[in-house]
Design a protein around this motif. Structure first.
Motif, short mmCIF file in Angstrom:
data_model
loop_
_atom_site.label_atom_id
_atom_site.label_comp_id
_atom_site.label_asym_id
_atom_site.label_seq_id
_atom_site.Cartn_x
_atom_site.Cartn_y
_atom_site.Cartn_z
N LEU A 90 0.82 -1.21 0.00
CA LEU A 90 0.00 0.00 0.00
C LEU A 90 0.86 1.26 0.00
O LEU A 90 0.54 2.24 -0.67
N ARG A 91 1.94 1.23 0.75
CA ARG A 91 2.84 2.38 0.76
C ARG A 91 3.41 2.64 -0.63
O ARG A 91 3.46 3.77 -1.11
N THR A 92 3.86 1.58 -1.26
CA THR A 92 4.44 1.72 -2.60
C THR A 92 3.42 2.25 -3.59
O THR A 92 3.70 3.17 -4.37
N LEU A 93 2.20 1.70 -3.54
CA LEU A 93 1.17 2.12 -4.46
C LEU A 93 0.71 3.55 -4.17
O LEU A 93 0.49 4.35 -5.09
N ALA A 94 0.56 3.88 -2.89
CA ALA A 94 0.05 5.20 -2.51
C ALA A 94 1.03 6.30 -2.88
O ALA A 94 0.62 7.38 -3.33
N PHE A 95 2.31 6.05 -2.69
CA PHE A 95 3.33 7.08 -2.95
C PHE A 95 3.82 7.05 -4.40
O PHE A 95 4.72 7.80 -4.77
N SER A 96 3.24 6.20 -5.21
CA SER A 96 3.60 6.15 -6.62
C SER A 96 3.10 7.40 -7.34
O SER A 96 2.11 8.02 -6.93
N GLU A 97 3.78 7.79 -8.39
CA GLU A 97 3.32 8.91 -9.22
C GLU A 97 2.28 8.43 -10.24
O GLU A 97 1.74 9.23 -11.00
N PRO A 99 -1.23 7.34 -11.21
CA PRO A 99 -2.59 7.45 -10.68
C PRO A 99 -3.30 6.10 -10.58
O PRO A 99 -4.08 5.87 -9.65
N GLY A 100 -3.04 5.21 -11.53
CA GLY A 100 -3.70 3.92 -11.49
C GLY A 100 -3.32 3.12 -10.26
O GLY A 100 -4.17 2.48 -9.63
N LEU A 101 -2.04 3.14 -9.89
CA LEU A 101 -1.61 2.41 -8.70
C LEU A 101 -2.18 3.08 -7.44
O LEU A 101 -2.56 2.39 -6.48
N GLN A 102 -2.24 4.41 -7.44
CA GLN A 102 -2.83 5.09 -6.29
C GLN A 102 -4.30 4.73 -6.15
O GLN A 102 -4.81 4.55 -5.03
N GLN A 103 -4.98 4.58 -7.29
CA GLN A 103 -6.38 4.19 -7.24
C GLN A 103 -6.54 2.79 -6.63
O GLN A 103 -7.50 2.52 -5.90
N SER A 104 -5.61 1.92 -6.93
CA SER A 104 -5.66 0.58 -6.35
C SER A 104 -5.58 0.65 -4.83
O SER A 104 -6.35 -0.01 -4.11
N ALA A 105 -4.64 1.46 -4.32
CA ALA A 105 -4.49 1.60 -2.87
C ALA A 105 -5.74 2.25 -2.26
O ALA A 105 -6.23 1.83 -1.20
N ALA A 106 -6.23 3.30 -2.93
CA ALA A 106 -7.41 4.00 -2.40
C ALA A 106 -8.63 3.09 -2.35
O ALA A 106 -9.41 3.10 -1.39
N HIS A 111 -12.53 -0.29 0.64
CA HIS A 111 -13.13 -1.59 0.95
C HIS A 111 -12.96 -1.92 2.44
O HIS A 111 -13.91 -2.37 3.10
N MET A 112 -11.77 -1.69 2.97
CA MET A 112 -11.53 -1.97 4.39
C MET A 112 -12.43 -1.11 5.28
O MET A 112 -12.97 -1.57 6.28
N MET A 142 -12.08 8.56 -3.17
CA MET A 142 -12.07 7.29 -2.43
C MET A 142 -11.32 7.39 -1.11
O MET A 142 -11.78 6.88 -0.08
N SER A 143 -10.16 8.07 -1.10
CA SER A 143 -9.37 8.14 0.13
C SER A 143 -10.06 9.01 1.17
O SER A 143 -10.06 8.67 2.37
N SER A 144 -10.69 10.12 0.76
CA SER A 144 -11.39 10.97 1.73
C SER A 144 -12.62 10.26 2.29
O SER A 144 -12.93 10.36 3.48
N LEU A 145 -13.31 9.50 1.43
CA LEU A 145 -14.48 8.76 1.91
C LEU A 145 -14.08 7.65 2.88
O LEU A 145 -14.74 7.43 3.91
#
Length: 574
Positions: A90-97, A99-106, A111-112, A142-145
């Protein structure tokens, strides 16, 4: 936790196989796969529009992380959704530049937040910073929600969110042009602002101004959450000062007329908090402009209980001066409050009776308040809610305030006296309420007509109750007032017959009164003794109990006190 259905599991297996063959379109596939899963009813996700992304450059370590993360989703999510491996991914995906990977983390966090029933570990807050800072709109949404969900469920420590530095990106999202992001970020601030330290942090970070802007939003969700956040912030006196300087008070007053009852309630409650501070009354009630006062009085007729209740609270906080109270009475507030006394809502009844109590304290209002309609409403209120300490206490205080001689006939005709007497019999009546009730009845009993009316309602149960209250040692005020009522009723034949069943208890409390350190108790005890001894049975009982000896001791003490006082006065004069 939710469980993936067979269809979604097969999608993931197909996707993992696809990744092993091809990697150039990995990001696009991740997005398409997760969107398909999110649409399935097993995860109860809302569909979202697919946006066209630029073709990102996928770093080698990100490709490996994405593959491992997908394998974890497929095989290990149900076992360890918060484990070390998914956290690193999640850290790797979230801090990636990317957007698609960030969406995966978000999406994973979302879901959690919707299915997890345990607290989120502290280390899992770190990726939120990058996700909230993302330039991608879907990631922001997604992250704010998900953060709102975690906060509302109590799965994240609210003060820790601020300590971890997440307040700044949340406040930045208030400036977003997207209503969903605005709504979620306002909800975050509203939830965080329940903590005093968080309120100070929000104020220091200049979070008030954007909230005031969003309180004017045409989107009802955004406006509700923005005004709700302002409400929680008004619990801080420092922020009240900021709100006044920023021009929030006129805005909140205008929002009282909103068609949305939630916005009405939030703005009214916020104004109530501000009005609790007298220094803001000048700004709230500008000379020549009584818009706020008239609007609040109109809200007393609201069909939404919490709105009418909060309007009562706000008016009560504003009703400090006699002039403001006179304006309220002139605006026909009395008839509206009479209607609220009959409400099925406990909060409404309590708030309206508390406002009436404030109004009854000023002499100029008492003639208007002592009308048959209000007094009958109070009598009915006592008969129905005799065990409610707030209702009983405030009603007793109001009747006492209105008990001028010219009003007592109306009080006797209203059923208030019967209601007050009956409240004493309830075992649920609290001590404070009993003190107010006995004090009110003792004041009324000073007038012979009211005493006669009480005597008509007295029976063995009420007589026993009064004697018991007079004899209690731990609650001196209720004891004194109950004894005062007894003293005023002594001259009536019906009462003498009832008192004779309790000669022993009456003698006992009289002895306590005669030896009491307060002069008023001694005087009441002597007065009661003198009136009772005119009855042969009481006189005989007093002689047998050596009451005269006790009185002699009191006389000697009084004489000694007088001699000491004379000596002290003579010494002072010399």
């Amino acid at each position: 936790m939710g469980q993936l259905c067979g269809r979604c599991m097969q999608l993931l297996r197909d996707f993992v196989a696809f990744v092993q063959r091809m990697s150039s379109d990995l990001v696009h596939s991740v997005k398409e796969c997760l969107i398909l899963i999110s649409k399935c009813s097993c995860l109860k996700q809302n569909s979202s529009k697919t946006r066209q992304l630029y073709k990102p450059i996928l770093q080698p370590h990100e490709r490996v992380t994405a593959q491992e993360f997908l394998q974890h989703i497929e095989t290990g999510f149900e076992m360890s959704p918060l484990g070390k491996d998914p956290l690193e991914a999640l850290r790797t995906l979230a801090f990636s530049e990317n957007p698609g990977l960030q969406q995966s983390a978000a999406l994973y966090y979302l879901h959690m937040s919707q299915h997890m029933n345990i607290p989120l570990p502290v280390e899992h807050l770190e990726p939120f910073y990058a996700l909230l800072r993302s330039a991608d709109l879907e990631v922001q949404q997604m992250s704010s929600l998900s953060l709102v969900n975690f906060l509302l469920e109590g799965h994240i420590d609210k003060e820790l969110v601020v300590q971890m530095g997440l307040l700044e990106p949340i406040l930045d999202l208030l400036e977003s042009e997207d209503p969903t992001v605005q709504c979620n970020s306002c909800a975050c601030i509203m939830t965080l602002a329940v903590s005093e330290s968080n309120r100070e942090a929000i104020g220091a970070a200049r979070g008030v101004t954007p909230l005031l802007s969003l309180a004017k939003s045409y989107d009802p969700r955004v406006q509700q959450n923005a005004v709700g956040a302002i409400l929680n912030l008004t619990q801080s006196e420092k922020i009240q000062q900021v709100l006044c300087k920023e021009g929030a008070l006129p805005l909140l007053a205008l929002l009282l007329e909103s068609p949305d009852s939630e916005v009405q309630y939030y703005s009214c409650a916020a104004l109530s908090n501000v009005a609790a501070n007298v220094q803001h009354h000048k700004a709230l009630l500008r000379p020549g402009d009584r818009f706020l006062l008239r609007t609040l009085i109109s809200l007393l007729s609201s069909s939404v209980d919490k709105v009418s209740s909060q309007a009562c609270v706000c008016l009560r906080n504003l009703a400090i001066s006699a002039d403001i109270q006179a304006e309220m009475v002139a605006e026909n507030v009395l008839s509206k409050l009479c209607s609220l006394l009959a409400s099925g809502s406990e909060d409404v009844r309590r708030a309206s009776i508390a406002l009436l109590w404030i109004l009854s304290q000023h002499l100029h209002n008492q003639d208007t308040l002592a009308c048959a309609e209000l007094l009958q409403s109070l009598g009915m209120l006592l008969s129905v809610h005799k065990t409610d300490p707030v209702i009983v206490g405030h009603t007793a205080c109001i009747i006492k305030n209105l008990s001028l001689s010219k009003n007592r006939q109306r009080i006797m005709e209203s059923g208030c006296i019967e209601g007050l007497l009956q409240t004493m019999l309830s075992t649920d009546t609290q001590e404070d309420s009993l003190r107010y009730v006995t004090s009110c009845l003792a004041e009324l009993a000073k007038q012979e007509g009211a005493t006669l009316h009480m005597v008509q309602w007295m029976d063995e149960h009420l007589t026993k109750c009064l004697v018991r209250l007079a004899g209690q040692l731990e609650h001196t005020e209720s004891s004194f007032q109950a004894a005062s009522i007894i003293q005023h009723m002594i001259g009536h034949e019906k009462m003498m017959l009832l008192w004779k069943h309790h000669i022993g208890e009456i003698q006992a409390y009289l002895k306590n009164f005669l030896t009491h350190r307060e002069i008023r108790f001694q005087q009441l005890g002597i007065s009661t003794f003198c009136r009772l001894r005119k009855d042969p049975e009481f006189s005989l009982a007093f002689r047998k109990s050596q009451m005269a000896k006790l009185l002699e001791q009191v006389r000697q003490q009084t004489e000694e006190t007088q001699e000491l006082l004379k000596a002290a006065i003579c010494h002072e004069d010399s």
